[in-house]
Design a protein around this motif. Structure first.
Motif, short mmCIF file in Angstrom:
data_model
loop_
_atom_site.label_atom_id
_atom_site.label_comp_id
_atom_site.label_asym_id
_atom_site.label_seq_id
_atom_site.Cartn_x
_atom_site.Cartn_y
_atom_site.Cartn_z
N ILE A 200 7.21 4.89 -4.80
CA ILE A 200 6.64 5.00 -3.46
C ILE A 200 5.74 6.23 -3.41
CG2 ILE A 200 7.21 5.25 -1.01
CD1 ILE A 200 9.93 3.92 -1.70
N ALA A 201 4.65 6.14 -2.70
CA ALA A 201 3.68 7.23 -2.62
C ALA A 201 4.31 8.54 -2.19
CB ALA A 201 2.53 6.85 -1.69
N ALA B 197 0.43 -10.27 -9.69
CA ALA B 197 0.20 -9.72 -8.35
C ALA B 197 0.15 -8.19 -8.40
CB ALA B 197 1.30 -10.18 -7.39
N MET B 198 1.01 -7.57 -9.18
CA MET B 198 1.02 -6.11 -9.28
C MET B 198 -0.25 -5.60 -9.98
SD MET B 198 3.66 -5.17 -7.60
CE MET B 198 3.28 -6.59 -6.56
N ARG B 199 -0.71 -6.33 -10.98
CA ARG B 199 -1.97 -5.95 -11.63
C ARG B 199 -3.14 -6.07 -10.66
NH1 ARG B 199 0.07 -8.78 -16.47
NH2 ARG B 199 0.72 -7.13 -17.89
N GLU B 200 -3.13 -7.15 -9.91
CA GLU B 200 -4.20 -7.40 -8.93
C GLU B 200 -4.24 -6.29 -7.87
OE1 GLU B 200 -4.61 -10.57 -5.42
OE2 GLU B 200 -4.58 -11.50 -7.41
N LYS B 201 -3.08 -5.78 -7.50
CA LYS B 201 -2.99 -4.69 -6.51
C LYS B 201 -3.24 -3.33 -7.13
CE LYS B 201 0.32 -7.26 -3.68
NZ LYS B 201 -0.70 -7.82 -2.85
N GLY B 202 -3.39 -3.29 -8.45
CA GLY B 202 -3.63 -2.02 -9.14
C GLY B 202 -2.38 -1.18 -9.31
N THR C 44 0.83 -1.21 0.00
CA THR C 44 0.00 0.00 0.00
C THR C 44 0.86 1.26 0.00
OG1 THR C 44 -0.18 -0.15 2.41
CG2 THR C 44 -1.99 -1.09 1.11
N THR C 45 2.14 1.12 0.28
CA THR C 45 3.08 2.24 0.27
C THR C 45 3.39 2.70 -1.15
OG1 THR C 45 4.10 1.28 2.23
CG2 THR C 45 5.37 2.98 1.09
N PHE C 46 3.20 1.81 -2.12
CA PHE C 46 3.58 2.09 -3.50
C PHE C 46 2.43 2.68 -4.32
CE2 PHE C 46 6.40 -1.27 -2.02
CZ PHE C 46 7.63 -0.74 -2.33
#
Length: 164
Positions: free
Chosen positions: A131-132, A155-160, A115-117
Motif C-alpha cells: 500500500i502506498a 491486470a496487475m501488469r496493466e495497472k503498472g 490506486t492505493t497500491f
C-alpha cells in the motif's frame, strides 16, 4: 478482472503471510539486539577497568545490555499483537475487480482502490500488495487457480503494479 475467491486463513498461514510481507523482520529483531549487547558489554567493561568501578558506566552498561537481551522478546510480542486477530482459523473472501481489492474476514471488511497500491509481488507463495502508505496486505497465491492467476498477473501488469 473479476475474481472472487474464498479460503480459510489459519494461524500458521498468518505467520507465513507476515514473513512474506516483512522478510527483513528477523534482521530488525536480531541486529539491534546484537548491537545493544555488544555496546552494553563494552560499557560494562569500560566501567570496570579503573581501580574503582564507575557507577554511571555500570548502570548505563547494564541497562543497554538488558535492552539487548530483551529486544527480541519485545519484537516477538509486537508481532504476536499484530497477528492476534488470526489466532483462530477463519474464512476470508476476496473480490478483485478492475477498480478495487475487497477483503472480507469475520468482523471486518476492507475495500481499497487499486490506486492505493504501490506494487504487487509474489513472495514466498503469497501475493503481497504494498500500500502506498507503507502497509501491506497478502493472500496465498494458491488461492487462485491457473486461469485466475493469469488474469490477476495481466491486470496487475496493466495497472503498472507488477514488474514485467
Amino acid at each position: 478482472m473479476d475474481i472472487s475467491i474464498s479460503f480459510v486463513f489459519t494461524p500458521e498461514m498468518a505467520k507465513q503471510s507476515y514473513r512474506a510481507c516483512y522478510p527483513s523482520a528477523p534482521v530488525a529483531r536480531w541486529l539491534p539486539a546484537g548491537i545493544y549487547v555488544v555496546l552494553g558489554v563494552l560499557a560494562l567493561t569500560e566501567a570496570l577497568r579503573g581501580a574503582e568501578p564507575d557507577p554511571v558506566g555500570l548502570a548505563v552498561g547494564g541497562v543497554v545490555l538488558l535492552l539487548g537481551l530483551g529486544w527480541p522478546v519485545l519484537q516477538a510480542r509486537r508481532i504476536t499483537r499484530r497477528l492476534r486477530a488470526y489466532t483462530e482459523p477463519g474464512t476470508t473472501r476476496l473480490v478483485l475487480t478492475d477498480a478495487e481489492y475487497a477483503a472480507e474476514v469475520p468482523g471486518r471488511t476492507t475495500t481499497l482502490l487499486w490506486t492505493t497500491f504501490k506494487n504487487v509481488a509474489l513472495v514466498r507463495g503469497f501475493w503481497v500488495l504494498k500500500i502506498a502508505s507503507e502497509g501491506k496486505v497478502a493472500f496465498p497465491a494458491n488461492a487462485l487457480d491457473a486461469s485466475q492467476t493469469a488474469v490477476f498477473r495481466a491486470a496487475m501488469r496493466e495497472k503498472g503494479l507488477l514488474a514485467r
